[in-house]
Design an enzyme around this catalytic site. Sequence first.
Site, PDB file in Angstrom:
ATOM      1  N   TYR A   1      13.670   6.207 -12.357  1.00  0.00           N
ATOM      2  CA  TYR A   1      12.644   5.168 -12.514  1.00  0.00           C
ATOM      3  C   TYR A   1      12.930   4.295 -13.730  1.00  0.00           C
ATOM      4  CZ  TYR A   1       8.404   3.342 -14.669  1.00  0.00           C
ATOM      5  OH  TYR A   1       7.501   2.541 -15.322  1.00  0.00           O
ATOM      6  N   HIS A   2      13.176   4.919 -14.885  1.00  0.00           N
ATOM      7  CA  HIS A   2      13.456   4.139 -16.096  1.00  0.00           C
ATOM      8  C   HIS A   2      14.756   3.343 -15.952  1.00  0.00           C
ATOM      9  CE1 HIS A   2      10.696   7.276 -17.795  1.00  0.00           C
ATOM     10  NE2 HIS A   2      10.193   6.199 -18.359  1.00  0.00           N
TER      11      HIS A   2
ATOM     12  N   ASN B   1      13.521   0.276  -3.606  1.00  0.00           N
ATOM     13  CA  ASN B   1      12.221  -0.388  -3.693  1.00  0.00           C
ATOM     14  C   ASN B   1      12.114  -1.239  -4.958  1.00  0.00           C
ATOM     15  OD1 ASN B   1       9.215  -0.454  -2.694  1.00  0.00           O
ATOM     16  ND2 ASN B   1       9.112  -0.009  -4.872  1.00  0.00           N
TER      17      ASN B   1
ATOM     18  N   LYS C   1      13.998   0.063 -14.311  1.00  0.00           N
ATOM     19  CA  LYS C   1      13.388  -0.880 -15.252  1.00  0.00           C
ATOM     20  C   LYS C   1      14.444  -1.481 -16.181  1.00  0.00           C
ATOM     21  CE  LYS C   1       9.014  -0.367 -14.078  1.00  0.00           C
ATOM     22  NZ  LYS C   1       8.105  -1.450 -13.678  1.00  0.00           N
TER      23      LYS C   1
ATOM     24  N   SER D   1      15.268   8.591 -16.694  1.00  0.00           N
ATOM     25  CA  SER D   1      15.041   8.966 -15.300  1.00  0.00           C
ATOM     26  C   SER D   1      15.533   7.831 -14.423  1.00  0.00           C
ATOM     27  CB  SER D   1      13.554   9.226 -15.033  1.00  0.00           C
ATOM     28  OG  SER D   1      12.838   7.998 -15.041  1.00  0.00           O
TER      29      SER D   1
ATOM     30  N   ARG E   1      12.207  18.258 -17.543  1.00  0.00           N
ATOM     31  CA  ARG E   1      12.933  17.025 -17.859  1.00  0.00           C
ATOM     32  C   ARG E   1      14.148  17.322 -18.735  1.00  0.00           C
ATOM     33  NH1 ARG E   1       9.103  11.837 -18.286  1.00  0.00           N
ATOM     34  NH2 ARG E   1       7.351  12.524 -17.002  1.00  0.00           N
TER      35      ARG E   1
ATOM     36  N   LEU F   1       0.815  -1.217   0.000  1.00  0.00           N
ATOM     37  CA  LEU F   1       0.000   0.000   0.000  1.00  0.00           C
ATOM     38  C   LEU F   1       0.850   1.270   0.000  1.00  0.00           C
ATOM     39  CD1 LEU F   1      -2.826  -1.060   2.496  1.00  0.00           C
ATOM     40  CD2 LEU F   1      -2.643  -1.492   0.039  1.00  0.00           C
TER      41      LEU F   1
ATOM     42  N   GLN G   1       5.638  -1.298 -21.605  1.00  0.00           N
ATOM     43  CA  GLN G   1       4.342  -0.640 -21.777  1.00  0.00           C
ATOM     44  C   GLN G   1       4.491   0.840 -22.080  1.00  0.00           C
ATOM     45  OE1 GLN G   1       0.422  -1.522 -19.678  1.00  0.00           O
ATOM     46  NE2 GLN G   1       1.308   0.005 -18.337  1.00  0.00           N
TER      47      GLN G   1
ATOM     48  N   THR H   1       8.503  -0.782 -19.151  1.00  0.00           N
ATOM     49  CA  THR H   1       8.156   0.494 -19.764  1.00  0.00           C
ATOM     50  C   THR H   1       8.863   0.669 -21.096  1.00  0.00           C
ATOM     51  OG1 THR H   1       8.379   2.902 -19.549  1.00  0.00           O
ATOM     52  CG2 THR H   1       9.958   1.564 -18.339  1.00  0.00           C
TER      53      THR H   1
ATOM     54  N   THR I   1      -0.923  21.991 -19.993  1.00  0.00           N
ATOM     55  CA  THR I   1       0.487  22.317 -19.783  1.00  0.00           C
ATOM     56  C   THR I   1       1.379  21.438 -20.658  1.00  0.00           C
ATOM     57  OG1 THR I   1       0.458  20.843 -17.864  1.00  0.00           O
ATOM     58  CG2 THR I   1       0.145  23.184 -17.455  1.00  0.00           C
ATOM     59  N   VAL I   2       1.928  22.030 -21.705  1.00  0.00           N
ATOM     60  CA  VAL I   2       2.877  21.362 -22.594  1.00  0.00           C
ATOM     61  C   VAL I   2       4.273  21.856 -22.217  1.00  0.00           C
ATOM     62  CG1 VAL I   2       3.641  21.057 -24.969  1.00  0.00           C
ATOM     63  CG2 VAL I   2       1.187  21.192 -24.440  1.00  0.00           C
TER      64      VAL I   2
END
Length: 661
Positions: A444-445, A374, A448, A442, A585, A288, A471, A400, A516-517
């Site tokens: 995160y990437h 994690n 992966k 990133s 980014r 959770l 994905q 991803t 927001t672009v």
Amino acid sequence: MPKDTAFRDERVTLAHGGGGKAMRELIESVFASAFGPPGMEDQARLSSAALQLPGARLAFTTDSFVVDPVEFPGGDIGKIAVCGTVNDLAVGGAQPLWLSAAFIIEEGTEIALLRRIVASMAEEAAKAGVRIVTGDTKVVGRGSADKVFVTTSGVGAIPPGRELAAERIRPGDVAIVNGVLGDHAELESGGGAGAAPRRPGACCARSGAGSGGNRPAAPASGGVRRKCRARTVAKPSRRGYIRPQTGKRLSGRHVMRIAVLGGDGFVGWPTVLHLSEAGHDVHIIDNLSRRWIDTELGVQSLTPMDSVQERCRIWHEVTGRRIHFHLIDVAKDYEIFKAWLTDNKPDAIIHFAEQRAAPYSMKTDRHKVYTVNNNVNATHNVLAAMVETGVDAHLVHLGTMGVYGYSTIGAAIPEGYLPVDIAKLDGEKVEQEILYPTRPGSVYHMTKSLDQILFQFYAQNDGLRITDLHQGIVWGTHTDQTRRHDQLINRFDYDGDYGTVLNRFLIQAAIGYPLTVHGTGGQTRAFIHVQDSVRCIELALGDAPERGDRVKIFNQMTETHRVRDLAEMISKMTGAKVAYLPNPRKEAAENDLIVKNDQFLALGLDPITLAEGLLEEVVDVAKKFAHRVDRSRVPAVSGWTKELGARVDRDPEGKALREVG
């Protein structure tokens, strides 16, 4: 938020029983986080409509539990407490509905131990379909108790005409038990209220409620009395999983026991419902943490979300199918997860249990460290546990498209493997297939990308059967299953850290916020609707590799679009204005993206594309819950570097500006 940052105390002190801040933190961090929401109240207010049985009688029972040790192979005092009270109601003919739980805690007890006991209670309550609605805690000095004593009371409903009692037993009646007779003291002559079993039972008295075979080996003290009712337990077969209700396969398909790690999340929850409706025996394993991160960020899902236990209860109420929830942190609780694998032996494991947001992973150094710890630990713990236990499950991992990076060369990205020519010393060229080179954008990437290497090793070294799904960006809200009841609705993230770009555009349009672009909007990305996402996972489950095969990789996407084109499309549809902002980014201003997804199309995927009607459906959802939006959380402000972070526009609406003159 990780649990250790929410509550730093390692042991219970007398202050935790004093009624002040320390006690409130203990209750909120340890108890409320497991049992709620709607969770425990000082005084539970229960609806009589829940009885749903005209003429039913109420059943009420209470029991206290004193066990040494409080944890033992197969269970703990919390598991015994919930199962014991549920069983006491069930053997009297009642349908268990609500439980209370009171804890006497010895000063010095480890908080981690208390968490495990409470998590075990929450898990067993979810299995049995009951709610723990009220409770109490008391802390006593060292030596005045033995770590933890638990008292549970239960309320149930006895249907009219049902009379179950020991005195109604007659010669020739058949007793159905689980386990062996020695586990059930009340089958012995003279078993009464003070009879203590040789081994305290740990089975919940609901047909099909658990995995079976878990009987703790520790003695119980204090006159603890156990009653266990037989339950139907499905047995694994070589060709699939036989559903316990019928002992047959569904429509010629193999029915499996499936563990969904991270099953409470954005893609995890609709996947759980989809697979459950297909007839599979689905178990959610989740810590959770995504809900804790909402608390950390001071934001909430646009759509209101009940507790995972309540969601599972509603699903059972609507469909008659049961989803099991297990509160386990796969990244930290390796031994607990390994024991769960040993006990349950799933046929498939779907791995969503990773922090999934690139902006969150780049917020600060702490968020970078958390994301790596994690995500990488979770993946490696799963792989190591599968090898150690010998569980031959098919592991399906949600990766991803971002592992490929975003180039401008114009070549199509293959599904995982790239054919290359390698020149030998004599000049002859040899063709090989290698993993497509990663270029993560990133932290995160990056995790992966590391996952890919772990999968390659364990597939070639230990023969694990692994499918990795690369994905695209998920959009949409509803699936066929989440439409079945308002309380089954999926989460919808709109904030700058977790909201996906298309969903963010749609919520911005719904509340009159600028679209927001960031940068030029020339970034091309791959997209997939959430309904297609769960369908792809089902297709991947049906196309498992054999032991010894290389990792199977699918590109899980259905179309690609430039960000600015999406913004202009939503603007024309809704009248929303487009705002071009500095890009937080570190990425190319423009890129091409051509992706092969032949494998899913060959397996029968009929893609959902960005049809205007579906976009309007998401806008309607956004408008319905617009009152839940915190506009200050909409901007994307997590910078990839300190320099980029300093240029972020934190006020796209211009509300901070004041005209002077």
